[in-house]
Design a protein around this motif. Structure first.
Motif, PDB file in Angstrom:
ATOM      1  N   TYR A 197       0.781  -1.240  -0.023  1.00 13.28           N
ATOM      2  CA  TYR A 197       0.044  -0.089  -0.157  1.00 13.28           C
ATOM      3  C   TYR A 197       0.836   1.359   0.026  1.00 13.28           C
ATOM      4  O   TYR A 197       2.020   1.327   0.718  1.00 13.28           O
ATOM      5  CB  TYR A 197      -0.957  -0.233   1.170  1.00 13.28           C
ATOM      6  CG  TYR A 197      -2.238  -0.983   1.109  1.00 13.28           C
ATOM      7  CD1 TYR A 197      -3.257  -0.786   0.576  1.00 13.28           C
ATOM      8  CD2 TYR A 197      -1.788  -2.425   1.439  1.00 13.28           C
ATOM      9  CE1 TYR A 197      -4.306  -1.637   0.520  1.00 13.28           C
ATOM     10  CE2 TYR A 197      -2.891  -3.222   1.574  1.00 13.28           C
ATOM     11  CZ  TYR A 197      -4.034  -3.024   0.945  1.00 13.28           C
ATOM     12  OH  TYR A 197      -4.880  -4.028   0.881  1.00 13.28           O
ATOM     13  N   ARG A 198       0.303   2.291  -0.882  1.00 18.10           N
ATOM     14  CA  ARG A 198       1.076   3.486  -0.891  1.00 18.10           C
ATOM     15  C   ARG A 198       0.433   4.763  -0.569  1.00 18.10           C
ATOM     16  O   ARG A 198       0.956   5.459  -0.551  1.00 18.10           O
ATOM     17  CB  ARG A 198       1.710   3.564  -2.553  1.00 18.10           C
ATOM     18  CG  ARG A 198       2.534   2.348  -2.662  1.00 18.10           C
ATOM     19  CD  ARG A 198       3.914   2.834  -1.928  1.00 18.10           C
ATOM     20  NE  ARG A 198       5.079   1.506  -2.067  1.00 18.10           N
ATOM     21  CZ  ARG A 198       5.155   0.626  -1.500  1.00 18.10           C
ATOM     22  NH1 ARG A 198       4.382   0.481  -0.241  1.00 18.10           N
ATOM     23  NH2 ARG A 198       6.029  -0.449  -1.861  1.00 18.10           N
ATOM     24  N   GLU A 199      -0.738   4.554   0.056  1.00 20.39           N
ATOM     25  CA  GLU A 199      -1.592   5.847   0.469  1.00 20.39           C
ATOM     26  C   GLU A 199      -2.611   5.256   1.550  1.00 20.39           C
ATOM     27  O   GLU A 199      -3.169   4.075   1.482  1.00 20.39           O
ATOM     28  CB  GLU A 199      -2.188   6.519  -0.562  1.00 20.39           C
ATOM     29  CG  GLU A 199      -3.099   7.640  -0.076  1.00 20.39           C
ATOM     30  CD  GLU A 199      -3.643   8.295  -1.345  1.00 20.39           C
ATOM     31  OE1 GLU A 199      -3.153   9.081  -2.374  1.00 20.39           O
ATOM     32  OE2 GLU A 199      -5.048   8.162  -1.325  1.00 20.39           O
ATOM     33  N   ILE A 200      -2.542   6.034   2.794  1.00 20.03           N
ATOM     34  CA  ILE A 200      -3.508   5.444   3.746  1.00 20.03           C
ATOM     35  C   ILE A 200      -4.430   6.816   3.966  1.00 20.03           C
ATOM     36  O   ILE A 200      -3.969   7.973   4.045  1.00 20.03           O
ATOM     37  CB  ILE A 200      -2.702   5.170   4.961  1.00 20.03           C
ATOM     38  CG1 ILE A 200      -3.720   4.539   5.991  1.00 20.03           C
ATOM     39  CG2 ILE A 200      -1.786   6.177   5.465  1.00 20.03           C
ATOM     40  CD1 ILE A 200      -3.982   3.268   5.820  1.00 20.03           C
ATOM     41  N   THR A 201      -5.773   6.718   4.135  1.00 16.44           N
ATOM     42  CA  THR A 201      -6.337   7.784   4.664  1.00 16.44           C
ATOM     43  C   THR A 201      -6.885   7.489   6.141  1.00 16.44           C
ATOM     44  O   THR A 201      -7.435   6.468   6.405  1.00 16.44           O
ATOM     45  CB  THR A 201      -7.546   7.797   3.906  1.00 16.44           C
ATOM     46  OG1 THR A 201      -7.221   8.144   2.373  1.00 16.44           O
ATOM     47  CG2 THR A 201      -8.547   9.061   4.073  1.00 16.44           C
ATOM     48  N   LEU A 202      -6.465   8.395   7.025  1.00 14.52           N
ATOM     49  CA  LEU A 202      -6.866   8.371   8.369  1.00 14.52           C
ATOM     50  C   LEU A 202      -8.451   8.580   8.578  1.00 14.52           C
ATOM     51  O   LEU A 202      -8.826   9.562   8.021  1.00 14.52           O
ATOM     52  CB  LEU A 202      -5.939   8.991   9.269  1.00 14.52           C
ATOM     53  CG  LEU A 202      -4.553   8.721   9.182  1.00 14.52           C
ATOM     54  CD1 LEU A 202      -3.771   9.731  10.032  1.00 14.52           C
ATOM     55  CD2 LEU A 202      -4.021   7.401   9.556  1.00 14.52           C
ATOM     56  N   LEU A 203      -9.142   7.881   9.189  1.00 15.46           N
ATOM     57  CA  LEU A 203     -10.598   8.142   9.132  1.00 15.46           C
ATOM     58  C   LEU A 203     -11.285   8.372  10.638  1.00 15.46           C
ATOM     59  O   LEU A 203     -10.638   7.969  11.688  1.00 15.46           O
ATOM     60  CB  LEU A 203     -11.427   6.833   8.699  1.00 15.46           C
ATOM     61  CG  LEU A 203     -11.437   6.438   7.326  1.00 15.46           C
ATOM     62  CD1 LEU A 203     -12.291   5.413   6.921  1.00 15.46           C
ATOM     63  CD2 LEU A 203     -11.691   7.725   6.306  1.00 15.46           C
ATOM     64  N   GLY A 204     -12.056   9.360  10.810  1.00 16.32           N
ATOM     65  CA  GLY A 204     -12.791   9.393  12.120  1.00 16.32           C
ATOM     66  C   GLY A 204     -13.927  10.365  11.731  1.00 16.32           C
ATOM     67  O   GLY A 204     -13.776  11.047  10.672  1.00 16.32           O
ATOM     68  N   GLN A 205     -15.079  10.236  12.541  1.00 17.57           N
ATOM     69  CA  GLN A 205     -15.897  11.250  12.336  1.00 17.57           C
ATOM     70  C   GLN A 205     -15.473  12.774  12.600  1.00 17.57           C
ATOM     71  O   GLN A 205     -15.810  13.677  12.014  1.00 17.57           O
ATOM     72  CB  GLN A 205     -16.980  11.064  13.523  1.00 17.57           C
ATOM     73  CG  GLN A 205     -18.505  10.704  12.942  1.00 17.57           C
ATOM     74  CD  GLN A 205     -18.436   9.442  12.294  1.00 17.57           C
ATOM     75  OE1 GLN A 205     -17.700   8.398  12.866  1.00 17.57           O
ATOM     76  NE2 GLN A 205     -18.791   9.322  11.079  1.00 17.57           N
ATOM     77  N   ASN A 206     -14.281  12.797  13.600  1.00 18.26           N
ATOM     78  CA  ASN A 206     -13.896  13.918  13.667  1.00 18.26           C
ATOM     79  C   ASN A 206     -12.278  13.730  14.286  1.00 18.26           C
ATOM     80  O   ASN A 206     -12.018  13.705  15.173  1.00 18.26           O
ATOM     81  CB  ASN A 206     -14.362  15.010  14.716  1.00 18.26           C
ATOM     82  CG  ASN A 206     -13.813  16.212  15.194  1.00 18.26           C
ATOM     83  OD1 ASN A 206     -12.845  16.470  14.240  1.00 18.26           O
ATOM     84  ND2 ASN A 206     -14.068  16.804  16.263  1.00 18.26           N
ATOM     85  N   VAL A 207     -11.467  13.615  13.125  1.00 18.12           N
ATOM     86  CA  VAL A 207     -10.042  13.113  13.160  1.00 18.12           C
ATOM     87  C   VAL A 207      -9.343  14.305  14.183  1.00 18.12           C
ATOM     88  O   VAL A 207      -8.370  13.854  14.820  1.00 18.12           O
ATOM     89  CB  VAL A 207      -9.261  13.048  11.889  1.00 18.12           C
ATOM     90  CG1 VAL A 207      -9.876  11.477  11.180  1.00 18.12           C
ATOM     91  CG2 VAL A 207      -9.397  14.249  11.247  1.00 18.12           C
ATOM     92  N   ASP A 208      -9.623  15.421  14.002  1.00 20.06           N
ATOM     93  CA  ASP A 208      -8.897  16.339  14.670  1.00 20.06           C
ATOM     94  C   ASP A 208      -8.997  16.481  16.305  1.00 20.06           C
ATOM     95  O   ASP A 208      -8.266  16.886  17.302  1.00 20.06           O
ATOM     96  CB  ASP A 208      -9.408  17.961  14.434  1.00 20.06           C
ATOM     97  CG  ASP A 208      -8.896  18.168  13.101  1.00 20.06           C
ATOM     98  OD1 ASP A 208      -7.772  18.569  12.702  1.00 20.06           O
ATOM     99  OD2 ASP A 208      -9.825  17.948  12.102  1.00 20.06           O
TER     100      ASP A 208
END
Length: 444
Positions: A197-208
């Protein structure tokens, strides 16, 4: 079912990136418990539909899809059980069971119990109430089932939400906000890079709002720290994230994005409305002025950063003046792209219980069209800027419209297509932009 040697399950996914990530977790849980995945719906003993309930349209899609599947499997020797997973409200799950479209539904925090509930159902010992929220569950111990030969993937770092926006069902279906151990996130990302894998998207309803108290509060890791760690530990892995809440995005996060080349220069920053009156009714914890100030900070620190949005039009008590303020905000910011919807009440939310859905449908449609048309103009405005320039593109696969072309995205998350030639999936290549549409760059 005890006489069947192999029990097959089939799964379909609708909705957001979080649902895609959840489906991978569910598949991993079922495979671990000796169930078998099939792509043939007529072979399945269990049919799972992962759905979204944020808007009314996905619900209608769900109902129509369930009716179609019921028809397709009606003459089968196998009579499958139908399970809905994802953000489904109690009212909607009750309705679907009442009209005999599903057998039961599972809450997003109960996926580990899915094999247990399936076995109980087969034995006619199914409990009356399974809608339990586990406020501590984050599935950090589950390695998601991911398709082979993929280059990009999703990874959940938070679950649930504490913001309680009045239009949103998520806090009631996904529970309170909780974060995942940062070291398990880093470990999984490293393993994904080793797997190709060469790209990852970090997920969350509100990642901040990601926060991890480590070693009895002696060390606190927030989202900016996590981004910094990941960028350093896996320097050749592209990193994206979604979604950000304007109320929680810090200046430090913006600086970390600017600092690392492998953190993509794109921020999805839902605004929902340009009117302070409507933002207050929505319980969005920022004002129009604070939002615009945040955008200015992003552009000053990361000039090349693209900004995308969510906008809901026709919310309760929205007047023409409120709509005009949304239009003026869009003209001031000129987003690269966005996701635009007309408001539909969600059972279980504050707005559904306490506010009146008093904007006529024909006005919602007219306002939505104005917003979509304006966004298309702004998207074209940005696309023109790429003409004659070179863009670094990660090749993700073959273009859906032309199998002689590759497709990928640049750091600003804009899809780019270009002739195949000698390149391979997973390569990072420099492409000259020669044309564009409102949503796609065309290169050579």
């Amino acid at each position: 079912m005890n006489h069947i040697k192999k029990i097959f399950f089939y799964i379909e996914n609708y909705g957001c990136q979080m649902n895609i990530s959840d489906s991978e977790i569910i598949i991993a849980i079922l495979l671990k418990n000796q169930f078998f995945l099939t792509k043939n719906i007529k072979k399945a003993h269990i049919i799972l539909i992962n759905t979204c309930a944020v808007r009314k349209k996905p619900e209608l899609i769900l109902i129509n899809r369930l009716k179609k599947i019921k028809y397709l499997t009606s003459n089968n020797k196998i009579h499958p059980i139908f399970i809905v997973i994802g953000c489904l409200s109690k009212d909607n799950s009750f309705f679907l069971k009442k009209v005999n479209l599903i057998d039961f539904n599972i809450h997003p925090d109960s996926y580990k119990k899915l094999p247990y509930f399936i076995n109980l159902y087969f034995k006619n010992k199914f409990p009356k109430n399974i809608q339990q929220i586990n406020n501590k569950e984050n599935y950090s111990d589950i390695i998601p089932f991911r398709k082979k030969n993929k280059i990009t993937t999703f990874l959940s770092i938070t679950r649930g939400c504490d913001n309680m926006c009045t239009f949103c069902i998520v806090p009631f279906t996904r529970g309170r906000e909780r974060s995942r151990d940062p070291y398990s996130i880093i470990k999984e990302c490293k393993n994904l890079y080793i797997q190709g894998y060469r790209e990852i998207t970090l997920l969350g309803q509100n990642v901040d709002s990601y926060i991890w108290n480590y070693e009895n509060n002696k060390k606190i890791i927030d989202f900016s720290n996590l981004l910094d760690f990941l960028a350093k530990e896996i320097p050749f892995m592209r990193i994206r994230f979604s979604t950000s809440n304007p109320h929680d995005m810090s200046l430090q996060v913006i600086k970390i994005i600017s600092k690392h080349k492998n953190i993509c220069k794109h921020i999805h920053l839902p605004v929902q409305s340009g009117s302070n009156k409507i933002l207050k009714l929505m319980n969005r914890k920022y004002t129009r002025e604070k939002y615009i100030n945040l955008i200015k900070k992003i552009k000053s620190i990361i000039p090349e950063c693209s900004i995308s949005h969510d906008i809901i039009t026709g919310f309760c008590n929205e007047e023409e003046e409120d709509h005009k303020k949304t239009i003026s905000l869009m003209n001031e910011i000129k987003y690269h792209y966005g996701y635009m919807f007309s408001y539909s009440p969600r059972p279980g939310t504050y707005a559904y219980k306490k506010l009146k859905d008093n904007v006529p449908l024909y006005i919602k449609k007219r306002r939505l069209k104005e917003i979509i048309d304006l966004q298309k103009n702004h998207s074209i405005f940005h696309m023109k800027k790429y003409l004659g320039k070179q863009q670094e593109i990660l090749i993700e696969g073959v273009s859906k419209k032309n199998d002689q072309y590759w497709f990928g995205r640049n750091t600003q998350n804009i899809i780019t297509v270009f002739p195949k030639k000698k390149y391979k999936i997973g390569q990072m290549v420099f492409i000259n932009i020669i044309d564009y549409t409102s949503a796609t760059l065309i290169g050579e």
